[in-house]
Design a protein around this motif. Structure first.
Motif, short mmCIF file in Angstrom:
data_model
loop_
_atom_site.label_atom_id
_atom_site.label_comp_id
_atom_site.label_asym_id
_atom_site.label_seq_id
_atom_site.Cartn_x
_atom_site.Cartn_y
_atom_site.Cartn_z
N TRP A 9 50.58 37.95 38.08
CA TRP A 9 49.55 37.72 39.20
C TRP A 9 50.11 38.37 40.44
O TRP A 9 49.49 39.05 41.18
CB TRP A 9 49.27 36.13 39.28
CG TRP A 9 48.36 35.94 40.32
CD1 TRP A 9 46.91 36.35 40.29
CD2 TRP A 9 48.59 35.65 41.56
NE1 TRP A 9 46.29 35.99 41.67
CE2 TRP A 9 47.37 35.56 42.44
CE3 TRP A 9 49.88 35.03 42.15
CZ2 TRP A 9 47.12 35.05 43.71
CZ3 TRP A 9 49.54 34.56 43.63
CH2 TRP A 9 48.47 34.57 44.05
N LEU A 12 50.52 41.90 40.43
CA LEU A 12 49.30 42.71 40.64
C LEU A 12 48.79 42.50 41.90
O LEU A 12 48.03 43.53 42.49
CB LEU A 12 48.33 42.20 39.44
CG LEU A 12 48.78 42.61 37.90
CD1 LEU A 12 47.77 41.92 37.06
CD2 LEU A 12 48.17 44.23 37.79
N VAL A 13 49.06 41.36 42.39
CA VAL A 13 48.47 41.02 43.80
C VAL A 13 49.26 42.07 45.17
O VAL A 13 48.53 42.87 45.73
CB VAL A 13 48.66 39.97 44.48
CG1 VAL A 13 48.47 39.60 45.99
CG2 VAL A 13 47.54 38.90 43.66
N LEU A 81 41.56 39.02 41.18
CA LEU A 81 43.04 38.33 41.15
C LEU A 81 43.23 36.94 41.49
O LEU A 81 43.76 36.30 41.33
CB LEU A 81 44.12 39.46 41.94
CG LEU A 81 44.34 40.55 40.95
CD1 LEU A 81 45.35 41.42 41.62
CD2 LEU A 81 45.08 40.37 39.71
N PHE A 85 40.91 35.72 37.49
CA PHE A 85 42.37 35.88 36.98
C PHE A 85 43.47 34.96 37.17
O PHE A 85 44.08 34.51 36.35
CB PHE A 85 42.82 37.30 37.48
CG PHE A 85 44.36 37.88 37.03
CD1 PHE A 85 43.93 38.78 35.91
CD2 PHE A 85 45.52 37.57 37.41
CE1 PHE A 85 45.37 39.24 35.27
CE2 PHE A 85 46.61 37.92 36.74
CZ PHE A 85 46.56 38.95 35.68
N ARG A 86 43.43 34.32 38.38
CA ARG A 86 44.33 33.40 38.79
C ARG A 86 43.97 32.23 37.92
O ARG A 86 45.21 31.21 37.82
CB ARG A 86 44.28 33.09 40.30
CG ARG A 86 45.35 32.08 40.95
CD ARG A 86 45.16 32.03 42.37
NE ARG A 86 46.71 31.02 42.74
CZ ARG A 86 46.83 31.31 44.11
NH1 ARG A 86 45.96 31.60 44.95
NH2 ARG A 86 47.88 30.66 44.22
N TRP A 93 41.29 38.68 33.00
CA TRP A 93 42.20 39.52 32.56
C TRP A 93 41.22 40.81 32.26
O TRP A 93 41.83 41.91 32.22
CB TRP A 93 42.72 38.90 31.23
CG TRP A 93 43.60 38.03 31.52
CD1 TRP A 93 43.65 36.51 31.87
CD2 TRP A 93 45.27 38.22 31.79
NE1 TRP A 93 45.00 36.22 31.89
CE2 TRP A 93 45.82 37.10 32.31
CE3 TRP A 93 45.78 39.51 31.70
CZ2 TRP A 93 47.17 37.00 32.31
CZ3 TRP A 93 47.35 39.59 31.89
CH2 TRP A 93 47.90 38.00 32.38
N VAL A 96 40.61 43.00 34.96
CA VAL A 96 41.87 44.19 35.48
C VAL A 96 42.06 44.99 34.45
O VAL A 96 42.32 46.06 34.97
CB VAL A 96 42.97 43.02 35.80
CG1 VAL A 96 44.10 43.67 36.20
CG2 VAL A 96 42.60 42.15 37.05
#
Length: 121
Positions: A9, A12-13, A81, A85-86, A93, A96
């Motif tokens: 995470w 990706l952030v 995200l 996602f978080r 998922w 992304v």
């Protein structure tokens, strides 16, 4: 969030914000980013691949539009995200993964087909 998920995470952030900043630089600092592209692709920041003023203006326009698209895409990814996602939702998922694959596969293929391996790397 699991430690392994937290690692991805965070990574990706950071990547999404780097893409956002790069897209903004294409819009706000077009001459600087074009020099960087010229350096990457033609081994000289001073090379102007355009043979006319119209072609140079068109390249600037295309770079600015590309920057705007990158801003939009990375902003959407950042919302995903920080949202699904978080929270570990499968949809996060998927969003992304599908988004990255939809960019990576054609971008890499086109780069290699046209001989710009630097972009593929």
């Amino acid at each position: 969030m699991k430690p392994s998920s937290l690692f991805w995470w965070r990574w990706l952030v950071i990547a999404a914000f780097v893409v956002l900043a790069f897209g903004a630089s294409l819009v706000v600092l077009p001459s600087l980013t074009q020099q960087a592209f010229n350096l990457l692709f033609f081994s000289s920041g001073r090379v102007n691949p355009a043979s006319s003023v119209n072609a140079a203006a068109y390249i600037s326009f295309v770079c600015a539009v590309l920057g705007a698209v990158m801003i939009g895409w990375s902003t959407a990814l950042i919302f995903v995200l920080f949202g699904p996602f978080r929270r570990g939702l499968r949809e996060g998922w998927s969003m992304v993964t599908v988004s990255l694959a939809a960019w990576f596969i054609p971008d890499t293929a086109i780069s290699l087909i046209y001989g710009f391996w630097q972009n593929a790397v």
